[in-house]
Structures are given as C-alpha cells and as structure tokens.
Scaffold this active site. Structure first.
Site, PDB file in Angstrom:
ATOM      1  N   HIS A  33       0.899  -1.210   0.025  1.00 49.94           N
ATOM      2  CA  HIS A  33      -0.139  -0.119  -0.103  1.00 49.94           C
ATOM      3  C   HIS A  33       0.954   1.267   0.024  1.00 49.94           C
ATOM      4  O   HIS A  33       0.717   2.277   0.384  1.00 49.94           O
ATOM      5  CB  HIS A  33      -0.962  -0.117   1.109  1.00 49.94           C
ATOM      6  CG  HIS A  33      -1.995  -0.844   0.977  1.00 49.94           C
ATOM      7  ND1 HIS A  33      -3.106  -0.734   0.263  1.00 49.94           N
ATOM      8  CD2 HIS A  33      -2.351  -2.183   1.617  1.00 49.94           C
ATOM      9  CE1 HIS A  33      -3.960  -1.857   0.341  1.00 49.94           C
ATOM     10  NE2 HIS A  33      -3.420  -2.977   1.296  1.00 49.94           N
ATOM     11  N   SER A 125      -2.170 -12.070 -14.012  1.00 52.05           N
ATOM     12  CA  SER A 125      -2.734 -11.301 -14.888  1.00 52.05           C
ATOM     13  C   SER A 125      -1.409 -10.339 -15.565  1.00 52.05           C
ATOM     14  O   SER A 125      -1.294 -10.227 -16.757  1.00 52.05           O
ATOM     15  CB  SER A 125      -4.010 -10.500 -14.267  1.00 52.05           C
ATOM     16  OG  SER A 125      -3.503  -9.504 -13.466  1.00 52.05           O
ATOM     17  N   ASP A 169       3.299  -4.727 -10.436  1.00 55.31           N
ATOM     18  CA  ASP A 169       3.431  -6.223 -10.810  1.00 55.31           C
ATOM     19  C   ASP A 169       3.674  -6.179 -12.293  1.00 55.31           C
ATOM     20  O   ASP A 169       4.535  -7.119 -12.552  1.00 55.31           O
ATOM     21  CB  ASP A 169       1.755  -6.259 -10.717  1.00 55.31           C
ATOM     22  CG  ASP A 169       1.131  -6.737  -9.486  1.00 55.31           C
ATOM     23  OD1 ASP A 169       1.870  -6.366  -8.411  1.00 55.31           O
ATOM     24  OD2 ASP A 169       0.067  -7.011  -9.319  1.00 55.31           O
TER      25      ASP A 169
END
Length: 381
Positions: A33, A125, A169
C-alpha cells in the site's frame, strides 16, 4: 514449466510452430500500500510464469487459445473488436495499448498456459500482459523500452479490465532478475537491484484460501484516508505531495485536524516507507534476521493500523511467530490471500505440517503452500 502441451496444441491448431515467450508472476517482500503513496515497493519475479507460443500470421486477426481453460477466442485489432472473454481482453488490451503508442502490429496465432497460482496474489494477470507485450515488441522489432512495456500492461488493466492497479506487478514481471529483488521508487520510477540469496532460509507463501468481499471499496477508502492526511499536512508543508514525503512529526502536527482513522492509516504508510529502506540496507549486509523482524512489523501495521488483514491471516502470522519463523506478513492488498514467510531450512517441514493441521482444525480449510525462488523476468525461451 513444461512447454510440451503448449507446443502440441499449437501444432494441432495452427500447423507450423511459433516462438515461445515467458513472463513470471511476482512476490513483494515488503512495501505494501505504498505505491499510490509515492513510496517504494520491493518486488521480485518468481519461478512461476505464463508461457505463450506465438507466430505472426500476416493477417489482421488474433487467434488465441487458453490451454488452462480449454477456450479459444478470435478478434481483430480495432477498438470495436474487443472480445467477450475476460482472459482474451488482456491480450487484446496489450495489442491496443501498443497501437496507441504508434507500434505497428498485425495478427498472430497463440497458445498460452501458466503455473502462476490464481488468487494467491502472485499476479498472474501481469504475467500474461507482460508475456504478450514483450513478445510483440520482440517479434515486430518495435524498440519499446522495458519500462514502457510495464506501462502497457498497467494501461491494459486500467482501460480494458477496469482495475486501477499500480505499476509494481508489471514492472516486476518485466524487470525481474534471478537472485535479486528490485526497489522501485513509485514517484520517480527509479529502481535498483538488491541481492536476495538467503543461504539457509527459504521463502514460502501460505495461501489462506479465503478472499473476503471487502477489497475494492476498502482499498478506495484507504486511498482517500491517505489523501486526506496529505492534504492536511500540505497546508503547513507545501512540499509534501505524497505520504512518502511526510514524517511522523508532520503527521502529529495535524492529528487534531484529521479523523482517528486517517491518522492510523497514514502512520502505517509512513512507517512502511522506513521499513522498506531498512530491509534494503539489511539485505545488502546479508542480515536476514532484520529483514524478518521488519516483515512482522509490517504485518502488525497492516492488521492494526491499516486494517487490511483478516482473522485467518492473523492466525497464520501468529503461528509463524510462535514456531520461530524468521519473518512473516500478509502479502498484497489484504482481506485474504497469502502470507509470505522467511523460514530457516531446519524449521520448514515442521512449520508446513503445523500450519496445515492447525489451520484445518480451526477453519475447516486446507491452506496451500508455494515455495518461491526469485527468478528472471520477461524473455524469449
């Protein structure tokens, strides 16, 4: 990952062979975060990946087959050609984002599969997006920089999937290197590699196999808390644009002006910024005990201050501490998913056995265990 099945399915569907490309999933050792607060994340690529066989077809159509799902899709490359299946939208989105940046691409045939576990927070993903972005850049000789390939994956999530994710990511999937973690500054996009070669330790993900339906609304609320704290601090300190620019002293100055909840959220983030830097320093010295201690501190902050843990994750974290695991924390957005654990080799078997039996006894579910080896990023096989 064994590519035999991909190869044989490709031959069956399309005849002539193509070229194999791969991109990995990722873990994040610490720095949770922090991305939308302009601070640091500290990911690494893992030894679980997406693999695609791809051959340019000379047409303006894409024919794709998802081996793990046993589903096929065919679509064109114009905006109105968007496919129905969500998995195909990832590939379509990457094609469109390349085109928006001036990349000239055409149709291709592909079969893909992966062993990145779904729902475990390892970012399957991003692995899929990075595989196709890297492959099309390579096959069409587009000369797109690696950072832009990561942004293409991120923009695919934003514009074609509807997920407002950060860059971590896709960045980790493209930039990963075996035996190294990457500290990425989410404000400046500068990055540096740090050695991760824990002799005598192993990295283990424990999947709680729960996902609580809170995540997206709770995520947005926490972003708003952080923004509220920044707005209050910036009135006194106009140089503060993100929480990463703020100190605990600055936060304490505005304690009376913001809600107790906003104060707690902000204090977690400011602490996490310091922890990431402390872990980088510890890794450079090979000090894995300090790394582990900081992981526990992060879990405590995510559970008690940011309040994104859940009972099951806290249980797994407490158990790790009780059994003498070096470091453990919830990994990812929270509300379910995995803990990431840094474990001494000699404790490994006992921890897995105890975690399995005690978690089953308490929650009636069997946790999943994934060993993690830090590996290379996007590449042609």
């Amino acid at each position: 990952m064994d590519t035999t099945q991909i190869r044989s399915k490709f031959a069956e569907l399309y005849g002539e062979p193509g070229i194999l490309f791969t991109s990995p999933g990722r873990i994040n050792l610490i720095g949770e975060h922090t991305d939308y607060n302009g601070a640091f994340v500290f990911p690494g690529a893992v030894d679980k990946a997406m693999v695609a066989e791809i051959r340019l077809s000379g047409t303006d159509r894409v024919r794709a087959y998802a081996l793990d799902l046993g589903e096929s899709a065919e679509f064109g490359l114009r905006e109105e050609d968007a496919p129905e299946q969500s998995w195909a939208r990832y590939i379509f989105g990457v094609c469109r984002e390349i085109q928006k940046r001036g990349g000239k691409i055409g149709g291709f045939d592909t079969v893909f599969a992966g062993d990145v576990p779904l729902g475990a927070g390892m970012s399957s993903s991003a692995a899929l997006e990075s595989t196709f972005a890297f492959a099309l850049n390579d096959l069409y000789h587009l000369g797109i920089e690696k950072m832009e390939l990561a942004k293409i994956g991120q923009a695919t999530e934003h514009n074609y999937i509807g997920v407002k994710c950060g860059i971590m990511d896709q960045f980790a999937s493209v930039f990963g290197q075996a035996g190294k973690l990457i500290r990425l500054d989410c404000k400046s996009m500068e990055y540096e590699y740090h050695p991760f070669d824990p002799k005598g330790y192993r990295l283990l993900l424990v999947d709680s196999v729960v996902k609580h339906e809170l995540a997206s609304s709770a995520y947005n609320k926490r972003r708003e808390s952080c923004e509220a704290a920044v707005a209050a601090i910036a009135k006194r300190h106009p140089e503060v644009k993100f929480l990463r620019d703020a100190s605990f002293a600055m936060l304490d100055e505005v304690k009376a002006e913001i809600s107790e909840e906003d104060y707690k959220r902000a204090s977690y983030v400011i602490g996490e910024v310091d922890r990431v830097l402390a872990v980088c320093e510890a890794l450079d010295k090979g000090d894995y005990e300090t790394v582990g201690q900081k992981m526990y501190e992060t879990h405590h902050g995510m559970s008690k201050l940011y309040e994104v843990s859940c009972e099951e994750l806290d249980f797994l974290n407490d158990l790790a501490k009780e059994l003498g695991v070096t470091g453990s924390r919830v990994m990812g957005g929270g509300f379910g998913g995995c803990t990431i654990n840094l474990i001494k080799d000699e404790l490994y078997d006992r921890f897995v056995a105890e975690a399995k039996s005690r978690y089953e006894a308490k929650y009636g579910r069997t946790p999943k265990f994934y060993d993690v080896v830090i590996s290379d990023g996007s590449r042609r096989l």
